[in-house]
Enzyme design. Sequence first.
Site, short mmCIF file in Angstrom:
data_model
loop_
_atom_site.label_atom_id
_atom_site.label_comp_id
_atom_site.label_asym_id
_atom_site.label_seq_id
_atom_site.Cartn_x
_atom_site.Cartn_y
_atom_site.Cartn_z
N PHE A 159 41.95 42.83 45.05
CA PHE A 159 40.89 41.94 44.57
C PHE A 159 40.54 41.00 45.71
O PHE A 159 41.35 40.18 46.12
CB PHE A 159 41.29 41.14 43.32
CG PHE A 159 40.09 40.40 42.78
CD1 PHE A 159 39.23 41.00 41.87
CD2 PHE A 159 39.78 39.12 43.24
CE1 PHE A 159 38.09 40.34 41.40
CE2 PHE A 159 38.63 38.46 42.78
CZ PHE A 159 37.80 39.07 41.87
N ASP A 244 44.47 38.46 53.24
CA ASP A 244 43.71 37.67 52.28
C ASP A 244 44.72 36.79 51.53
O ASP A 244 45.43 37.25 50.63
CB ASP A 244 42.95 38.58 51.31
CG ASP A 244 42.09 37.76 50.34
OD1 ASP A 244 42.31 36.54 50.24
OD2 ASP A 244 41.22 38.36 49.68
N LYS A 273 40.28 28.80 47.43
CA LYS A 273 40.85 28.22 46.21
C LYS A 273 41.44 26.82 46.45
O LYS A 273 40.71 25.85 46.46
CB LYS A 273 41.88 29.17 45.61
CG LYS A 273 41.22 30.48 45.11
CD LYS A 273 42.13 31.23 44.18
CE LYS A 273 41.62 32.63 43.87
NZ LYS A 273 40.56 32.65 42.86
C1 LIG Z 1 42.93 37.39 46.94
C2 LIG Z 1 41.55 36.92 46.57
N1 LIG Z 1 40.54 37.08 47.44
C3 LIG Z 1 39.30 36.66 47.16
C4 LIG Z 1 38.99 36.07 45.95
C5 LIG Z 1 37.58 35.64 45.66
O1 LIG Z 1 37.48 34.26 45.64
P1 LIG Z 1 36.19 33.56 44.98
O2 LIG Z 1 36.27 33.78 43.50
O3 LIG Z 1 36.31 32.11 45.37
O4 LIG Z 1 34.98 34.22 45.58
C6 LIG Z 1 40.02 35.90 45.01
C7 LIG Z 1 39.73 35.30 43.68
O5 LIG Z 1 40.45 35.44 42.74
C8 LIG Z 1 41.32 36.34 45.32
O6 LIG Z 1 42.33 36.21 44.45
#
Ligand SMILES: Cc1ncc(COP(=O)(O)O)c(C=O)c1O
Length: 418
Positions: A159, A244, A273
Site C-alpha cells: 500500500f 516507504d 503521516k
Molecule cells: C506505507 C504507506 N505509503 C503511502 C501511504 C499514502 O499516504 P496518504 O494517504 O497520505 O497519501 C500510506 C497511507 O496509508 C501508507 O501506509
Amino acid sequence: MTTFADRTAATSSPSPAAPAATADFIALDEQWSTHNYHPLPVVIAGGEGATVTDVEGTTYLDFLSGYSALNFGHRHPDLIAAATEQLERVTLTSRAFHHDRFGLFCRELAELTGTEMVLPMNSGAEAVESAIKVARKWAHRVKGVPDGQARIVVASDNFHGRTTTIVSFSTDEDARADFGPFTPGFDVVPYGDADALAAAITDHTAAVLVEPVQGEAGVVVPPAGYLPEVRRLCDEAGALLIADEIQSGLCRTGTVLALEHEGVRADLYTLGKALGGGIVPVSAVVGRRDVLGVLQPGEHGSTFGGNPLACAVGRAVVRLLSTGEFARRATTLGEHLHTRLAGLVGHGVSAVRGRGLWAGVDIAPGGPTGRQASEELRARGVLCKETHGSTLRIAPPLVITEAELDRGIDAIEAVVGA
Ligand SMILES: Cc1ncc(COP(=O)(O)O)c(C=O)c1O
C-alpha cells in the site's frame, strides 16, 4: 440550459440548524460527500492525547491514531504551540520565494534520519510519486538505463497510496478496478521472498520500493534477513532501495525508521503521516544527495509542499522525535501490547503480528468479522479499524498510558476472546 447554480438551488434546502445528533451528521456526510469510505458510526468533535470525544459527549480511546498520523496523540501541546506561533507569522509563500522555516526543517529532518537531502511534499502518495520520479530520472541520467525504460520492483499486498500511478502496481483489485489505463514500468514480486526479488531485478531496474512493515496489509513484518537481502540485491544490481516509511517510520516501531531494526539503510525514504503532527499534511522524500540532486528547477514541485506552517509543525515533530522518548514509549508499551495480545492466540485470535506499538490481530474463524469487532469495540469506548475482513489494526498514539492501553486490550479481549 440548467446551470450549476440552478441545480444547487433545486437540490439544497436552506442550511439547516447545526445537527446535534450523530445520525444527523452522518446523514449530511452521506448526502453531500462521495462514498469512498465506510467510517464507523461515530462523529468526533474533540480530541486530547489518546482520547477523542464525539458530538454526544462520549469519550473513546483512539486505538488507530489516524493510521499513525497521530503518533503524538491529539493536540500535543508542543505541536499546537508551534502551529499557533506560525499562524501568527506567515503560513504560505509557495516555493516561488524562500522562507525562514524551510531550510531549518530540511536540515533537522535530514539530521534526524541520517540523510543528506529533503524533498518536502504534502500527502504520502505525493511523496511516493516523487520518489518514483526521482528514481526514474536517476536511472536514466546516472545509471544509464535507456530513456523511458526504467523499471521499479514492488511487493505484493503493498500500500503506497491512491494515485493512478500508485494503484497501477497495487495487487488489491478494489484499489484498481475501473481505474485503468495504468502506468507501466512496475514489476510485482511476493513480499518477503528474496529469491523472487532477485529474479525480477534486471539492468533496467531503477529501484526496489518496499514497506519495511506492510501496514495496510495487516501489519505484516517480513521474515528476518529479508530486508538486508533486499539491500544486498540492490547493491549488486546498482538499483536504489526506496523504503516507504510513511506508516512504519517516525517511532511507531520503536526506532525513528523501521529499517533500523534490521540494520539496513535505504537510498531514499518516503515519510508522511506523523510528520505533520496530526495538524497539517506534511510528507517528504529524504535520502542521498546524489539521487535527490537529479531534480532541477521546473521539473517537479508542489504549491503547498514545504510551506511555512508545515515546516514549523514538522520542526516541532522532529524535536519531539529527537528526545528519544517516543521511541522508548513505542518499545516498552509495544512489548506490553504484544505480550498481552500473544495471550489471545488460540482464544478467539488466530495470529498476531507487528512491531513496537503496532499490531495486526487476526480474528479466528467463527468469531466476529473485523467490521463487527470494530463496531463492538466502539460500543465499548475503543476506536480501531479492520482490514481485509478479519484483521484488526492496532496503532494507539505513542502518548497512551499503560492503563489506557490495558483498557483497550481488555475491550479487544472481551470482543474477540473465546
Ligand atoms: C506505507 C504507506 N505509503 C503511502 C501511504 C499514502 O499516504 P496518504 O494517504 O497520505 O497519501 C500510506 C497511507 O496509508 C501508507 O501506509
